[in-house]
Design a protein around this motif. Sequence first.
Motif, short mmCIF file in Angstrom:
data_model
loop_
_atom_site.label_atom_id
_atom_site.label_comp_id
_atom_site.label_asym_id
_atom_site.label_seq_id
_atom_site.Cartn_x
_atom_site.Cartn_y
_atom_site.Cartn_z
N VAL A 180 0.59 -1.72 0.08
CA VAL A 180 -0.07 0.04 0.08
C VAL A 180 1.18 1.63 -0.52
N GLY A 181 1.33 1.72 -1.09
CA GLY A 181 1.23 3.62 -1.27
C GLY A 181 3.00 3.24 -1.02
N THR A 182 3.68 4.34 -0.36
CA THR A 182 5.27 4.26 -0.18
C THR A 182 5.71 4.50 1.09
N GLY A 183 4.55 4.07 1.97
CA GLY A 183 5.32 4.56 3.14
C GLY A 183 5.57 2.97 3.48
N VAL A 184 5.81 3.54 5.21
CA VAL A 184 6.27 1.79 5.77
C VAL A 184 5.16 0.35 6.33
N ASN A 185 5.52 -0.40 5.14
CA ASN A 185 4.54 -1.70 4.64
C ASN A 185 4.59 -2.24 5.53
N LEU A 186 5.62 -3.63 5.11
CA LEU A 186 6.42 -4.88 6.37
C LEU A 186 7.03 -4.11 6.84
N ASN A 187 7.17 -4.99 8.19
CA ASN A 187 7.84 -4.48 9.77
C ASN A 187 7.98 -5.47 10.24
N GLY A 188 7.61 -5.71 11.96
CA GLY A 188 8.13 -6.61 12.05
C GLY A 188 7.43 -7.75 11.82
N ILE A 189 8.25 -8.46 12.33
CA ILE A 189 8.39 -10.04 11.87
C ILE A 189 9.19 -11.25 12.97
N ALA A 190 7.89 -12.72 13.01
CA ALA A 190 8.01 -13.32 14.11
C ALA A 190 7.37 -14.43 13.86
#
Length: 312
Positions: A180-190
Amino acid sequence: MNRPLRTALVGALTTALLTSVAVAPAQAHPGGRPPTVLALPDGFQPEGIATAGRYAYFGSRATGAIQRVDLITGRGTTIGAATGTPSLGLKVDPRGRLFVSGGTAGDARVLDTRTGEVLARYQFATAPTFVNDVVLTRDAAYFTDSNRPVLYRLPLGRGGALPPADAFTTITLTGAYQQVGTGVNLNGIATTPDGRALIVVQSNTGTLYRVDPATGASTVVDVPGHTFANGDGLLLLGRTLYVVQNRLNQIAVVRLNHAGTAGTLTTTLTDANFDVPTTVAKALGRLYLPNARFTTPPTPTTAYTAVAVRAH
């Protein structure tokens, strides 16, 4: 991949500022308890945290320096020299190696936590890229990219052997996940509680996704009535998933089912000392979070801290 996965465990500043040997220790609480607020170097701009025993490791998004802090005394030491590129999400493995997400550099580094020596470096992508966070499993390290709908898989060999520089794979996400858009998409992961899949948070939509690491197929983690705006770092302890919501100054606590396909929000945690916390790690029976202070203009003298809260 058929066998289950298990969890094994940008303003510029001068290099001289962030390579100082020590930081004044925070004061321990009465009775010898570890401090709840830890001082980091002025101007450091922390983002990621990893813990091992009594130590926490923090990365600077400004210069890439790595700071090790003794959680008992509060004293800090620089172990990784500034790189001029960010050090974001971090994880430590049982062999004392620190895996570092390289942000806009599009890379990852692996450091020896005892010496600060860079053991390996992997160039995943070039601009636009933002390698944001990492999770370690028995046989791989997985990294998110906030600018691309992909994960990067770094395979680990027998005895945890690091692969050659070009031996990573790029996993394209399919299914429910949409960039979605150009902002922060994927971030944390577990990982999921059963260790068979991964969980990622999409920051700009507040959605949790379950991802099959073999195929990239994704489904929404069903948490009825809740999304996780500004979702950042994730931490799984048993079946409890902690979701840091950075600009909301809180941690959402989600009880997941075994497969990680659904969960229930049980509570939210906050603290008067939070100032845009980004990531979370557990040590000494508590949760530790660095204050990134995204809403405070950074200067070389801006104060930064990390905060400990009780785990629920």
